[in-house]
Design an enzyme around this catalytic site. Structure first.
Site, PDB file in Angstrom:
ATOM      1  N   LYS A   1     -25.029 -16.000 -39.683  1.00 31.16           N
ATOM      2  CA  LYS A   1     -25.180 -14.814 -40.555  1.00 31.16           C
ATOM      3  C   LYS A   1     -23.834 -14.103 -40.697  1.00 31.16           C
ATOM      4  O   LYS A   1     -23.405 -13.756 -41.800  1.00 31.16           O
ATOM      5  CB  LYS A   1     -26.192 -13.853 -39.942  1.00 31.16           C
ATOM      6  CG  LYS A   1     -26.206 -12.460 -40.583  1.00 31.16           C
ATOM      7  CD  LYS A   1     -27.241 -11.540 -39.992  1.00 31.16           C
ATOM      8  CE  LYS A   1     -26.787 -10.808 -38.780  1.00 31.16           C
ATOM      9  NZ  LYS A   1     -25.934  -9.637 -39.028  1.00 31.16           N
ATOM     10  N   ASN A   2     -23.131 -13.923 -39.575  1.00 27.31           N
ATOM     11  CA  ASN A   2     -21.909 -13.117 -39.607  1.00 27.31           C
ATOM     12  C   ASN A   2     -20.694 -13.868 -40.110  1.00 27.31           C
ATOM     13  O   ASN A   2     -19.610 -13.296 -40.216  1.00 27.31           O
ATOM     14  CB  ASN A   2     -21.659 -12.481 -38.231  1.00 27.31           C
ATOM     15  CG  ASN A   2     -22.697 -11.396 -37.953  1.00 27.31           C
ATOM     16  OD1 ASN A   2     -23.451 -11.004 -38.856  1.00 27.31           O
ATOM     17  ND2 ASN A   2     -22.766 -10.940 -36.717  1.00 27.31           N
TER      18      ASN A   2
ATOM     19  N   CYS B   1     -26.172   3.333 -37.998  1.00 28.02           N
ATOM     20  CA  CYS B   1     -27.394   2.560 -37.805  1.00 28.02           C
ATOM     21  C   CYS B   1     -27.869   2.832 -36.380  1.00 28.02           C
ATOM     22  O   CYS B   1     -27.267   3.625 -35.656  1.00 28.02           O
ATOM     23  CB  CYS B   1     -27.140   1.073 -38.042  1.00 28.02           C
ATOM     24  SG  CYS B   1     -26.255   0.323 -36.698  1.00 28.02           S
TER      25      CYS B   1
ATOM     26  N   ARG C   1     -20.698   3.781 -36.437  1.00 25.06           N
ATOM     27  CA  ARG C   1     -20.118   2.643 -37.155  1.00 25.06           C
ATOM     28  C   ARG C   1     -19.272   3.085 -38.354  1.00 25.06           C
ATOM     29  O   ARG C   1     -19.552   2.758 -39.502  1.00 25.06           O
ATOM     30  CB  ARG C   1     -21.222   1.684 -37.547  1.00 25.06           C
ATOM     31  CG  ARG C   1     -21.978   1.267 -36.293  1.00 25.06           C
ATOM     32  CD  ARG C   1     -22.922   0.148 -36.478  1.00 25.06           C
ATOM     33  NE  ARG C   1     -22.234  -1.102 -36.739  1.00 25.06           N
ATOM     34  CZ  ARG C   1     -22.903  -2.219 -37.030  1.00 25.06           C
ATOM     35  NH1 ARG C   1     -24.204  -2.180 -37.092  1.00 25.06           N
ATOM     36  NH2 ARG C   1     -22.256  -3.334 -37.287  1.00 25.06           N
TER      37      ARG C   1
ATOM     38  N   ASP D   1     -23.360  -8.722 -29.258  1.00 23.63           N
ATOM     39  CA  ASP D   1     -24.572  -9.171 -29.955  1.00 23.63           C
ATOM     40  C   ASP D   1     -25.487 -10.005 -29.073  1.00 23.63           C
ATOM     41  O   ASP D   1     -26.585 -10.349 -29.483  1.00 23.63           O
ATOM     42  CB  ASP D   1     -24.206  -9.993 -31.199  1.00 23.63           C
ATOM     43  CG  ASP D   1     -23.671  -9.118 -32.300  1.00 23.63           C
ATOM     44  OD1 ASP D   1     -23.199  -9.659 -33.312  1.00 23.63           O
ATOM     45  OD2 ASP D   1     -23.702  -7.886 -32.135  1.00 23.63           O
TER      46      ASP D   1
ATOM     47  N   ARG E   1     -33.878 -10.214 -40.631  1.00 21.44           N
ATOM     48  CA  ARG E   1     -32.528 -10.045 -41.189  1.00 21.44           C
ATOM     49  C   ARG E   1     -31.579 -11.093 -40.615  1.00 21.44           C
ATOM     50  O   ARG E   1     -30.609 -11.469 -41.247  1.00 21.44           O
ATOM     51  CB  ARG E   1     -31.988  -8.656 -40.822  1.00 21.44           C
ATOM     52  CG  ARG E   1     -32.782  -7.526 -41.417  1.00 21.44           C
ATOM     53  CD  ARG E   1     -32.113  -6.212 -41.135  1.00 21.44           C
ATOM     54  NE  ARG E   1     -30.683  -6.277 -41.484  1.00 21.44           N
ATOM     55  CZ  ARG E   1     -29.871  -5.239 -41.391  1.00 21.44           C
ATOM     56  NH1 ARG E   1     -30.327  -4.095 -40.944  1.00 21.44           N
ATOM     57  NH2 ARG E   1     -28.602  -5.345 -41.721  1.00 21.44           N
TER      58      ARG E   1
HETATM   59  C1  EPZ Z   1     -19.586  -6.999 -36.705  1.00 23.31           C
HETATM   60  O1  EPZ Z   1     -19.908  -5.671 -37.052  1.00 23.31           O
HETATM   61  C2  EPZ Z   1     -20.904  -7.753 -36.674  1.00 23.31           C
HETATM   62  N1  EPZ Z   1     -21.493  -7.739 -38.024  1.00 23.31           N
HETATM   63  C3  EPZ Z   1     -21.841  -7.095 -35.669  1.00 23.31           C
HETATM   64  O2  EPZ Z   1     -23.042  -7.868 -35.623  1.00 23.31           O
HETATM   65  C4  EPZ Z   1     -21.174  -7.127 -34.286  1.00 23.31           C
HETATM   66  O3  EPZ Z   1     -21.992  -6.461 -33.365  1.00 23.31           O
HETATM   67  C5  EPZ Z   1     -19.807  -6.444 -34.369  1.00 23.31           C
HETATM   68  O4  EPZ Z   1     -19.003  -7.049 -35.391  1.00 23.31           O
HETATM   69  C6  EPZ Z   1     -19.042  -6.535 -33.047  1.00 23.31           C
HETATM   70  O5  EPZ Z   1     -18.878  -7.899 -32.701  1.00 23.31           O
HETATM   71  C7  EPZ Z   1     -21.001  -8.599 -38.950  1.00 23.31           C
HETATM   72  O6  EPZ Z   1     -20.078  -9.365 -38.700  1.00 23.31           O
HETATM   73  C8  EPZ Z   1     -21.646  -8.558 -40.302  1.00 23.31           C
HETATM   74  P1  EPZ Z   1     -16.778  -3.760 -35.611  1.00 23.31           P
HETATM   75  P2  EPZ Z   1     -18.717  -4.641 -37.424  1.00 23.31           P
HETATM   76  O7  EPZ Z   1     -16.101  -3.213 -36.810  1.00 23.31           O
HETATM   77  O8  EPZ Z   1     -17.591  -5.368 -38.035  1.00 23.31           O
HETATM   78  C9  EPZ Z   1     -15.732   0.673 -34.287  1.00 23.31           C
HETATM   79  C10 EPZ Z   1     -25.346  -8.242 -35.663  1.00 23.31           C
HETATM   80  O9  EPZ Z   1     -26.241  -7.933 -34.879  1.00 23.31           O
HETATM   81  N2  EPZ Z   1     -15.098   0.795 -35.627  1.00 23.31           N
HETATM   82  O10 EPZ Z   1     -16.168  -4.946 -34.916  1.00 23.31           O
HETATM   83  O11 EPZ Z   1     -19.340  -3.498 -38.157  1.00 23.31           O
HETATM   84  C11 EPZ Z   1     -17.228   0.472 -34.375  1.00 23.31           C
HETATM   85  O12 EPZ Z   1     -17.883   1.718 -34.467  1.00 23.31           O
HETATM   86  C12 EPZ Z   1     -24.269  -7.237 -35.995  1.00 23.31           C
HETATM   87  O13 EPZ Z   1     -25.223  -9.364 -36.217  1.00 23.31           O
HETATM   88  C13 EPZ Z   1     -14.494   2.002 -35.984  1.00 23.31           C
HETATM   89  O14 EPZ Z   1     -14.497   2.971 -35.219  1.00 23.31           O
HETATM   90  O15 EPZ Z   1     -18.277  -4.140 -35.991  1.00 23.31           O
HETATM   91  C14 EPZ Z   1     -17.535  -0.240 -33.080  1.00 23.31           C
HETATM   92  O16 EPZ Z   1     -17.642   0.704 -32.040  1.00 23.31           O
HETATM   93  C15 EPZ Z   1     -24.508  -5.897 -35.302  1.00 23.31           C
HETATM   94  N3  EPZ Z   1     -13.907   2.099 -37.205  1.00 23.31           N
HETATM   95  C16 EPZ Z   1     -16.292  -1.121 -32.853  1.00 23.31           C
HETATM   96  O17 EPZ Z   1     -15.256  -0.526 -33.656  1.00 23.31           O
HETATM   97  C17 EPZ Z   1     -13.879   1.060 -38.098  1.00 23.31           C
HETATM   98  O18 EPZ Z   1     -13.304   1.209 -39.192  1.00 23.31           O
HETATM   99  C18 EPZ Z   1     -16.457  -2.572 -33.284  1.00 23.31           C
HETATM  100  O19 EPZ Z   1     -17.014  -2.565 -34.578  1.00 23.31           O
HETATM  101  C19 EPZ Z   1     -14.490  -0.161 -37.714  1.00 23.31           C
HETATM  102  C20 EPZ Z   1     -15.088  -0.273 -36.478  1.00 23.31           C
END
Ligand code: EPZ
Length: 423
Positions: free
Chosen positions: A22-23, A116, A121, A311, A403
């Site tokens: 998915k990701n 969420c 996020r 995850d 999802r």
């Molecule tokens: C990706 O989400 C995945 N989704 C998530 O999978 C996964 O949990 C996550 O990466 C971490 O591995 C997809 O790839 C579609 P991040 P993403 O940006 O990119 C903070 C699932 O269950 N952050 O790596 O949204 C954020 O709040 C989903 O399949 C900022 O502060 O996660 C978090 O604490 C859930 N500012 C950390 O960084 C930003 O601009 C990591 O988030 C971006 C992120």
């Protein structure tokens, strides 16, 4: 509102095939926006999130054809570079159209993804990176408005830049890498996410004519090109789906074989499963696991790839719930990713939460009960616990599961689980 009824207490055993990730699929679908020639993706999982992304792209003007597990996307005309709130609020990953739209169409209007269940996020790093590449970005009425700077020839084009993200962000890295692919000059992304899905995206972009090196490491270099051509790409296997089924076999004292898997993409998970006493064998694209009669508790700490993935935290908490001993689980990526703990406690688990730390004391047996899913991976955790629990477990709000897990019931039934979907 669909529910899933599980008659637990019997071991998971048998063989299933792993679906496309998915990701990886979500950013790859968005990458189609970067070219005026067709992109064909194969091994595309049938998931609600994939349908949501396809619907979003179609309303932008992208022509979409599905043929079995292949999808061909033709973005030769983008007549509506907009990602509306109604669609983005159901899937935060829609933010992945931002970089490609600004790079290809010169402008984008993308709804800010709400928070969420697992955290606020924010997407400040996505915006910071695009701004550094010369985009004019403002946030108005809940929308991100971004335009690429006008060049002398009147065209709008981003400029390469040296980018440093404040924290490791997976979709942030992916958005900026896609934007940089068509920028003028070189972009370097420091502190880049090393997740395998980032490397899968880079491999596809390079097939489309991009010039990207270092994907999979924490420094990615992108030499911008004027345009990208069409390509064909097969999506990598889903490492989180793989880990989820392995945890189901571990928690139920079962034996499983997963085909079409990529063991190298979830070594931290395999390592923890081995530590809990499971026997694991990897043979090319298949992974086999045989659970011990008694699991040992295993402490873990989530962290960006290649460390233990956030995850998989909820799923492994369900394994620890029925292991022997006490495990300490520390969630360092998201601020609120323990919602499954209180639901697991309804099944008899002994879990104490203190901030971003959960202390899980294994119990001899879980008892079936009615529980509620809150997010995708929390739902998977409840399925695993329900399979291990004695008696019937009913999981409510299982739209979360749809999802991210393709043909969940069919695969569980093929593994001997007694599950049925209640309308
Ligand atoms: C990706 O989400 C995945 N989704 C998530 O999978 C996964 O949990 C996550 O990466 C971490 O591995 C997809 O790839 C579609 P991040 P993403 O940006 O990119 C903070 C699932 O269950 N952050 O790596 O949204 C954020 O709040 C989903 O399949 C900022 O502060 O996660 C978090 O604490 C859930 N500012 C950390 O960084 C930003 O601009 C990591 O988030 C971006 C992120």
């Amino acid at each position: 509102m669909h529910k899933l009824a599980i008659e637990g207490g019997s071991p998971i055993q048998g063989e299933v095939a792993v679906s496309g990730a998915k990701n990886a699929a979500l950013p790859l679908l968005a990458a189609a926006l970067l070219s005026d020639e067709p992109l064909t993706l194969s091994n595309v999982p049938r998931l609600v999130d994939v349908d949501t992304m396809l619907g979003l792209l179609a309303q932008m003007g992208v022509a979409i054809e599905r043929d079995g597990d292949s999808v061909t996307l033709d973005a030769s005309t983008i007549d509506n570079p907009l990602a509306p709130y109604e669609r983005v609020k159901t899937m935060r990953a829609a933010i992945l159209v931002l970089g490609p739209l600004v790079a290809r169409a010169g402008e984008a209007k993308v709804s800010l993804p709400g928070g969420c269940a697992i955290g606020a996020r924010p997407v400040d790093q996505h915006i910071k990176g695009l701004t550094a590449m010369g985009a004019e970005v403002s946030v108005q009425h809940g929308y991100i408005l971004a335009t690429a700077p006008k060049g002398r020839d009147g065209g709008r084009r981003l400029s390469g830049a040296r980018l440093f993200t404040d924290m490791v962000t997976v979709t942030g890295t992916e958005n900026l890498m896609m934007a940089a692919a068509l920028a003028q000059g070189e972009t370097v992304i420091e502190n880049a996410a090393r997740e395998p899905e980032v490397a899968d995206l880079a491999e596809c972009l390079n097939r489309m004519g991009a010039r990207i090196s270092g994907a999979g490491s924490d420094e990615i270099r992108i030499q911008g090109v004027a345009r990208l051509h069409g390509a064909r790409h097969r999506i990598m296997p889903d490492r989180i789906e793989t880990g989820t089924y392995l945890c189901a076999a571990a928690a139920t004292g079962g034996k499983i074989r997963l085909s079409g898997a990529l063991a190298a993409s979830l070594e931290a998970v395999l390592d923890k499963l081995a530590e809990s006493g499971c026997k694991i064998a990897v043979d090319g694209e298949s992974i086999s696991l045989e659970a011990p009669t008694k699991l040992r508790s295993v402490s873990l700490r989530t962290s960006p790839y290649p460390a233990f993935p956030t995850d998989m935290q909820a799923q492994f908490m369900a394994v620890n719930a029925v292991a022997e001993g006490t495990a300490v689980i520390r969630e360092t990526v998201f601020e609120n990713r323990f919602m499954h703990a209180v639901e697991l406690s309804r099944l008899g688990a002994d879990i104490k939460i203190d901030g971003n730390t959960a202390v899980v004391k294994g119990v001899a047996r879980l008892e079936g009960a009615t529980v509620m899913a809150t997010d995708l991976r929390a739902s998977a955790s409840l399925v695993i616990a329900g399979l291990a629990a004695a008696g019937e477990t009913v999981i409510e709000r299982i739209y979360h599961l749809d999802r991210g897990y393709e043909q969940l019931e069919q695969k569980l039934l093929a593994l001997g689980a007694r599950v049925r979907r209640l309308k």
